[in-house]
Design an enzyme around this catalytic site. Sequence first.
Site, PDB file in Angstrom:
ATOM      1  CD  GLU A 278      -3.315  -0.408   2.031  1.00  0.00           C
ATOM      2  OE1 GLU A 278      -3.014   0.194   3.075  1.00  0.00           O
ATOM      3  OE2 GLU A 278      -4.447  -0.877   1.829  1.00  0.00           O
ATOM      4  CG  HIS A 299       7.624 -29.651  -0.849  1.00  0.00           C
ATOM      5  ND1 HIS A 299       8.098 -30.916  -1.096  1.00  0.00           N
ATOM      6  CD2 HIS A 299       8.436 -29.139   0.120  1.00  0.00           C
ATOM      7  CE1 HIS A 299       9.132 -31.169  -0.311  1.00  0.00           C
ATOM      8  NE2 HIS A 299       9.353 -30.102   0.444  1.00  0.00           N
ATOM      9  CE  LYS A 414     -12.043   1.210   1.255  1.00  0.00           C
ATOM     10  NZ  LYS A 414     -11.413   2.146   2.162  1.00  0.00           N
TER      11      LYS A 414
HETATM   12  O1  PA5 Z   1      -3.123   1.317   6.033  1.00  0.00           O
HETATM   13  C1  PA5 Z   1      -4.261   1.749   5.942  1.00  0.00           C
HETATM   14  O2  PA5 Z   1      -4.513   2.931   6.195  1.00  0.00           O
HETATM   15  C2  PA5 Z   1      -5.436   0.865   5.565  1.00  0.00           C
HETATM   16  O3  PA5 Z   1      -5.038  -0.377   5.137  1.00  0.00           O
HETATM   17  C3  PA5 Z   1      -6.389   0.724   6.735  1.00  0.00           C
HETATM   18  O4  PA5 Z   1      -5.688   0.195   7.835  1.00  0.00           O
HETATM   19  C4  PA5 Z   1      -7.585  -0.159   6.433  1.00  0.00           C
HETATM   20  O5  PA5 Z   1      -8.183   0.224   5.237  1.00  0.00           O
HETATM   21  C5  PA5 Z   1      -8.619  -0.063   7.557  1.00  0.00           C
HETATM   22  O6  PA5 Z   1      -9.035   1.257   7.729  1.00  0.00           O
HETATM   23  P1  PA5 Z   1      -9.802   1.754   9.012  1.00  0.00           P
HETATM   24  O7  PA5 Z   1      -8.914   1.584  10.191  1.00  0.00           O
HETATM   25  O8  PA5 Z   1     -10.126   3.195   8.740  1.00  0.00           O
HETATM   26  O9  PA5 Z   1     -11.051   0.907   9.143  1.00  0.00           O
END
Ligand code: PA5
Length: 424
Positions: A278, A299, A414
């Site tokens: 990310e 494997h 989303k």
């Molecule tokens: O790293 C990030 O910001 C995201 O992966 C969030 O952790 C994830 O989308 C969950 O978001 P939230 O804590 O707002 O529910």
Amino acid sequence: MIKLDLTHALLKENVEDYANKVKVAHDMLHNKTGLGNDYVGWVKWPLEYDKAEFEKIKTVANVVKDKAEVLLVCGIGGSYLGARSALEMIYGLYPQLKTKVIYIGNTFSSTYFKQVEQYIEDKSVVLNVISKSGTTTETAIAFRMLKQIMEKKYGKEECKQRIIATTDACKGTLKELAMKEGYQTFTIPNDIGGRYSVLTPVGLLPLAIAGVNIDEIMQGALDAYHTFNNDDVKTNIAYQYAVARRILDNQGKKAEMLVTYEPHLQMVTEWWKQLFGESEGKEGKGLLPTSCTFSTDLHSLGQFIQEGSSVLFETLLLIDKPMLDGTFPSDEDNLDNMNYLAGKSLDWVNKMAMQGTLLAHEKEGNVPNIILTLEDTSARSFGYMAYFFFIACGVSCYLLDINPFNQPGVEVYKKNMFKLLGKN
Ligand code: PA5
């Protein structure tokens, strides 16, 4: 606590040639002058974390430990991967814990939800809902359903003791709901994003409830802060790792495979994948973070790594002292012809498998191998390792001119999903 070995990495450039770029990236992180500079609260967090809230975590954890057979951790992405990876790394996969931790709110799977519901039916449950935005759909769906289940079972008043919300300090749906319902709340700092949040209450509360020594985790992170708060790539191995990734990227290796030889580190590889994936995968740039657990996956994917398209390099995450070890027994009849290993430790066998694989992949497969060796799988090592990867990731991204702290691409699915679900 971590050693880095680049002698098998087949680098065609010199790491030290990046010294100036690394200094610039280091300054951007520490002086908050780089892209996404609103989200670098994790850089000094091991020094500056909220000590009062930290003590509150321990107090609440002690109460919960006594009443909960099951702790439900309801969150997704950075709101659960850190706690889960730490718990498995520190305790192994089958710990005898007073409070069992179950993760929920990280999938839309109906089967998964209903099975957890059945499992907790006759158990004493505490729920920690974790969401920074407070609006993540997977988490919100599971939370509403669990809230109703728990209110039916315990009543609204008792739920004030059994539901804990970890969310933003002052804004968001979850914060408002928690205030109205009178739940205990913990804060996710404004300037720390989800995937950098394991050292905040997001990770620390579930870990403390499960009995992990969170002082040790923060000590490890502090040790790492002091070790890696140094802009010299000649001595800073976190930055050497960051640069080696970039050099291999330039050499056309577009995927990094984090390899562990310990099944209880598999979730660490998942946490790492989110952190690097990310943070770095945007603007058509970045390495694809992927993972394997050896020797299990030798494997399955071993063949591809050895002889398939030459797209990847491996980063081995090795453990010097395993959590547990045993000795392979001798057998009088030796019907299985395994006596050649009699008296050897199981970990020695694992390490020999690692050396044989390294030789095969590097020398015959031409697959570069970066080797990271962690002293052990203790709470302190977890804190140290987490900070090592945070700082390496930040610099890796800045070397690519990428904002490590946003995730604009995640919004696209989303948007489509909300349309299909009929959300206004
Ligand atoms: O790293 C990030 O910001 C995201 O992966 C969030 O952790 C994830 O989308 C969950 O978001 P939230 O804590 O707002 O529910």
